[in-house]
Motif scaffolding. Sequence first.
Motif: not given
Length: 262
Positions: A38, A214, A216-218, A222
């Motif tokens: 992270c 994190k 926010r995650h997509d 990633p």
Amino acid sequence: MIKINKLWKEYGDNVVLEDISKTVADGEFVTLVGTSGCGKSTFLKMLLGMETASRGELLIDDKPIPGEPDQSRGIVFQQYSVFPHLSVLENVMIAREFERSALLGKLFGVAKRKVREEAQALLEKVGLGPAVSKYPHELSGGMRQRLAIAQALIRKPRVLLLDEPFGALDPGIRADMHKLILELWREHQLTVFMVTHDLSEGFYLGTRLWVFDKVRHDPQAPGAWGAKITYDLTVGEIPSDTLAKVQKITSPEEQQEVGELT
């Protein structure tokens, strides 16, 4: 003393850290926790000067942190950065010798004697007085870590950076190292940043704890979003509900240790 203003760190399309803004005063002891990957160690390298910001500012005394390590910042890694062919005393002296004689890495006469005396005094402080003539392979893990700390402190840094320095040590030795680092922090009036995966260690040693995560995650990308400092906590003043949230961010092993603290 240290100001972080809208700081981002990116490697191509991979965002490691995003939009971090904080200030840290002289003499604070900040511990950094969070899941692996992270950006904690990346942030430490940025403070050292090994990495530069992609966007934003990282300032010390209102000036950009130099683009390479210097005397103002010392670092201790989990993997001991010692020279195997040099004795304990020589390992500590060499930092001063390169500082004063960058080309030769050697001092002579009165200058060498003063550095030797300084190194010996520091080794006494970290508990390595009887081992000054030994070589790294003759030392235990705890003794090698004491040596690494002495190497960092010989240059009298204002900021000490610790990257999981005690992770490989047995619990009893770690307790001794905790006591030592707290004594050195107070005596030398250091500003300390320490990365740890041990949340109980972070609570015990630090005056301030930062949680990297994190938010926010997509799934399709990633690396599109980086970690932020989601909690900035004054140690000793953490509400129980906040502590529970921090537990969810950390690993199961750390959750168990935090439970023992509550």
